[in-house]
Motif scaffolding. Structure first.
Motif, PDB file in Angstrom:
ATOM      1  N   SER A  79       7.738   7.255   3.433  1.00 55.82           N
ATOM      2  CA  SER A  79       6.418   7.827   3.220  1.00 55.82           C
ATOM      3  C   SER A  79       5.412   7.214   4.171  1.00 55.82           C
ATOM      4  O   SER A  79       5.460   6.014   4.456  1.00 55.82           O
ATOM      5  CB  SER A  79       5.981   7.596   1.775  1.00 55.82           C
ATOM      6  N   SER A  80       4.487   8.056   4.663  1.00 55.05           N
ATOM      7  CA  SER A  80       3.478   7.553   5.595  1.00 55.05           C
ATOM      8  C   SER A  80       2.242   8.436   5.564  1.00 55.05           C
ATOM      9  O   SER A  80       2.277   9.577   5.095  1.00 55.05           O
ATOM     10  CB  SER A  80       4.038   7.497   7.017  1.00 55.05           C
ATOM     11  N   LEU A  92     -10.251   0.121   7.529  1.00 51.51           N
ATOM     12  CA  LEU A  92      -9.039   0.784   7.052  1.00 51.51           C
ATOM     13  C   LEU A  92      -7.787   0.087   7.588  1.00 51.51           C
ATOM     14  O   LEU A  92      -6.813  -0.116   6.855  1.00 51.51           O
ATOM     15  CB  LEU A  92      -9.053   2.258   7.450  1.00 51.51           C
ATOM     16  N   GLU A  93      -7.819  -0.310   8.849  1.00 51.76           N
ATOM     17  CA  GLU A  93      -6.680  -1.038   9.428  1.00 51.76           C
ATOM     18  C   GLU A  93      -6.480  -2.384   8.728  1.00 51.76           C
ATOM     19  O   GLU A  93      -5.359  -2.797   8.473  1.00 51.76           O
ATOM     20  CB  GLU A  93      -6.866  -1.262  10.931  1.00 51.76           C
ATOM     21  N   ARG A  94      -7.582  -3.060   8.388  1.00 47.07           N
ATOM     22  CA  ARG A  94      -7.465  -4.343   7.679  1.00 47.07           C
ATOM     23  C   ARG A  94      -6.938  -4.137   6.263  1.00 47.07           C
ATOM     24  O   ARG A  94      -6.108  -4.905   5.785  1.00 47.07           O
ATOM     25  CB  ARG A  94      -8.810  -5.077   7.653  1.00 47.07           C
ATOM     26  N   LEU A  95      -7.400  -3.073   5.592  1.00 47.39           N
ATOM     27  CA  LEU A  95      -6.942  -2.777   4.233  1.00 47.39           C
ATOM     28  C   LEU A  95      -5.440  -2.520   4.203  1.00 47.39           C
ATOM     29  O   LEU A  95      -4.745  -2.956   3.287  1.00 47.39           O
ATOM     30  CB  LEU A  95      -7.685  -1.556   3.678  1.00 47.39           C
ATOM     31  N   LEU A  96      -4.938  -1.822   5.232  1.00 47.81           N
ATOM     32  CA  LEU A  96      -3.534  -1.416   5.262  1.00 47.81           C
ATOM     33  C   LEU A  96      -2.764  -2.156   6.349  1.00 47.81           C
ATOM     34  O   LEU A  96      -2.011  -1.570   7.122  1.00 47.81           O
ATOM     35  CB  LEU A  96      -3.446   0.099   5.448  1.00 47.81           C
ATOM     36  N   SER A  97      -2.924  -3.470   6.393  1.00 48.76           N
ATOM     37  CA  SER A  97      -2.188  -4.316   7.339  1.00 48.76           C
ATOM     38  C   SER A  97      -0.733  -4.441   6.913  1.00 48.76           C
ATOM     39  O   SER A  97      -0.408  -4.333   5.723  1.00 48.76           O
ATOM     40  CB  SER A  97      -2.797  -5.724   7.380  1.00 48.76           C
ATOM     41  N   LYS A  98       0.130  -4.706   7.873  1.00 43.26           N
ATOM     42  CA  LYS A  98       1.561  -4.905   7.591  1.00 43.26           C
ATOM     43  C   LYS A  98       1.740  -5.947   6.488  1.00 43.26           C
ATOM     44  O   LYS A  98       1.129  -7.007   6.521  1.00 43.26           O
ATOM     45  CB  LYS A  98       2.293  -5.343   8.850  1.00 43.26           C
ATOM     46  N   GLY A  99       2.559  -5.618   5.504  1.00 39.78           N
ATOM     47  CA  GLY A  99       2.866  -6.538   4.410  1.00 39.78           C
ATOM     48  C   GLY A  99       1.963  -6.416   3.203  1.00 39.78           C
ATOM     49  O   GLY A  99       2.275  -6.959   2.147  1.00 39.78           O
ATOM     50  N   VAL A 125       3.024  -2.078   2.790  1.00 37.83           N
ATOM     51  CA  VAL A 125       2.892  -1.521   4.137  1.00 37.83           C
ATOM     52  C   VAL A 125       4.026  -2.075   4.982  1.00 37.83           C
ATOM     53  O   VAL A 125       4.133  -3.292   5.169  1.00 37.83           O
ATOM     54  CB  VAL A 125       1.518  -1.853   4.753  1.00 37.83           C
ATOM     55  N   GLY A 126       4.884  -1.191   5.475  1.00 38.46           N
ATOM     56  CA  GLY A 126       6.005  -1.598   6.314  1.00 38.46           C
ATOM     57  C   GLY A 126       5.600  -1.743   7.771  1.00 38.46           C
ATOM     58  O   GLY A 126       6.048  -2.646   8.462  1.00 38.46           O
ATOM     59  N   SER A 127       4.726  -0.840   8.214  1.00 40.05           N
ATOM     60  CA  SER A 127       4.251  -0.918   9.599  1.00 40.05           C
ATOM     61  C   SER A 127       2.952  -0.150   9.736  1.00 40.05           C
ATOM     62  O   SER A 127       2.651   0.745   8.952  1.00 40.05           O
ATOM     63  CB  SER A 127       5.290  -0.361  10.578  1.00 40.05           C
ATOM     64  N   ARG A 128       2.198  -0.554  10.743  1.00 41.58           N
ATOM     65  CA  ARG A 128       0.984   0.161  11.123  1.00 41.58           C
ATOM     66  C   ARG A 128       0.926   0.155  12.637  1.00 41.58           C
ATOM     67  O   ARG A 128       1.013  -0.906  13.254  1.00 41.58           O
ATOM     68  CB  ARG A 128      -0.266  -0.514  10.554  1.00 41.58           C
ATOM     69  N   SER A 129       0.863   1.338  13.233  1.00 41.23           N
ATOM     70  CA  SER A 129       0.867   1.380  14.691  1.00 41.23           C
ATOM     71  C   SER A 129      -0.023   2.497  15.203  1.00 41.23           C
ATOM     72  O   SER A 129      -0.117   3.565  14.593  1.00 41.23           O
ATOM     73  CB  SER A 129       2.289   1.563  15.217  1.00 41.23           C
ATOM     74  N   ALA A 130      -0.658   2.223  16.334  1.00 39.42           N
ATOM     75  CA  ALA A 130      -1.506   3.222  16.979  1.00 39.42           C
ATOM     76  C   ALA A 130      -0.640   4.318  17.567  1.00 39.42           C
ATOM     77  O   ALA A 130       0.490   4.079  17.989  1.00 39.42           O
ATOM     78  CB  ALA A 130      -2.347   2.566  18.073  1.00 39.42           C
ATOM     79  N   SER A 131      -1.179   5.524  17.591  1.00 41.84           N
ATOM     80  CA  SER A 131      -0.525   6.653  18.241  1.00 41.84           C
ATOM     81  C   SER A 131      -1.234   6.878  19.569  1.00 41.84           C
ATOM     82  O   SER A 131      -2.456   6.972  19.609  1.00 41.84           O
ATOM     83  CB  SER A 131      -0.644   7.909  17.383  1.00 41.84           C
ATOM     84  N   PHE A 145       4.922   3.250   4.684  1.00 44.25           N
ATOM     85  CA  PHE A 145       4.982   2.507   3.427  1.00 44.25           C
ATOM     86  C   PHE A 145       6.420   2.410   2.929  1.00 44.25           C
ATOM     87  O   PHE A 145       7.205   3.341   3.087  1.00 44.25           O
ATOM     88  CB  PHE A 145       4.161   3.204   2.347  1.00 44.25           C
ATOM     89  N   VAL A 146       6.730   1.299   2.290  1.00 39.58           N
ATOM     90  CA  VAL A 146       7.975   1.115   1.559  1.00 39.58           C
ATOM     91  C   VAL A 146       7.626   1.278   0.086  1.00 39.58           C
ATOM     92  O   VAL A 146       6.679   0.641  -0.400  1.00 39.58           O
ATOM     93  CB  VAL A 146       8.551  -0.301   1.809  1.00 39.58           C
ATOM     94  N   ILE A 147       8.337   2.150  -0.620  1.00 38.82           N
ATOM     95  CA  ILE A 147       8.111   2.330  -2.056  1.00 38.82           C
ATOM     96  C   ILE A 147       8.896   1.222  -2.755  1.00 38.82           C
ATOM     97  O   ILE A 147      10.115   1.173  -2.679  1.00 38.82           O
ATOM     98  CB  ILE A 147       8.578   3.722  -2.536  1.00 38.82           C
ATOM     99  N   THR A 148       8.179   0.304  -3.403  1.00 39.08           N
ATOM    100  CA  THR A 148       8.787  -0.928  -3.907  1.00 39.08           C
ATOM    101  C   THR A 148       9.307  -0.838  -5.340  1.00 39.08           C
ATOM    102  O   THR A 148      10.036  -1.728  -5.779  1.00 39.08           O
ATOM    103  CB  THR A 148       7.784  -2.088  -3.830  1.00 39.08           C
TER     104      THR A 148
END
Length: 165
Positions: A79-80, A92-99, A125-131, A145-148
């Motif tokens: 899911s992403s 938003l990037e800080r809120l959804l940082s890796k981990g 959050v598994g990863s966050r990357s710019a497009s 996202f990883v569903i935990t």
């Protein structure tokens, strides 16, 4: 008997929230938690996943050429969200940082108190990357996202806050 429906388009109706914490077990957010959550809806440009699937198990037997099956384990799809990037604000990037761990809450039919259309996904959050692209389009970034844990689906949307005296 005929089925009567009021059909709708999700865009502009469905609401997406991120909550760092939900106090109830199973995780079903209260109205207060939803009110203090970060609503993601207006920043989302694309959505993938956010569904629960069942992996059927084949059960062939020697008495038939037909292979039957039974329901197997449940699993959430990868899911992403893809978000529009803000040139000056990185909240938003800080809120959804890796981990980062928390809950994605989806109000599928909008914020209709009592409607059984709220889904809550425990996530990390598994990863966050710019497009990156050379095309003439807005800057974006993708959060995977990883569903935990098992999501809670079809919960009633909590009642709206009652105004005070």
């Amino acid at each position: 008997m005929a089925i009567t429906q009021k059909r709708f388009m999700r865009r502009g109706v469905t609401k997406f929230f991120f909550l760092p914490k939900v106090t109830a077990t199973p995780p079903v957010p209260s109205r207060t938690e939803l009110t203090t959550a970060t609503e993601l809806s207006e920043a989302i440009s694309d959505i993938e996943g956010w569904a629960l699937e069942n992996a059927a198990i084949d059960t062939p037997d020697m008495g038939s050429k037909f292979t039957t099956s039974i329901d197997g384990e449940d699993k959430a799809d990868s899911s992403s969200f893809t978000f529009y990037e803000d040139q000056v604000d990185d909240s938003l990037e800080r809120l959804l940082s890796k981990g980062v761990e928390g809950f994605v809450v989806i109000l599928r039919k909008g914020d209709i108190p009592g409607g059984k259309s709220m889904d809550t996904f425990p996530v990390r959050v598994g990863s966050r990357s710019a497009s990156y692209t050379a095309a003439a389009e807005p800057a974006k970034f993708k959060v995977s996202f990883v569903i935990t844990d098992q999501p809670v689906l079809d919960s009633p949307v909590p009642a709206a806050a009652v105004p005070g005296p």
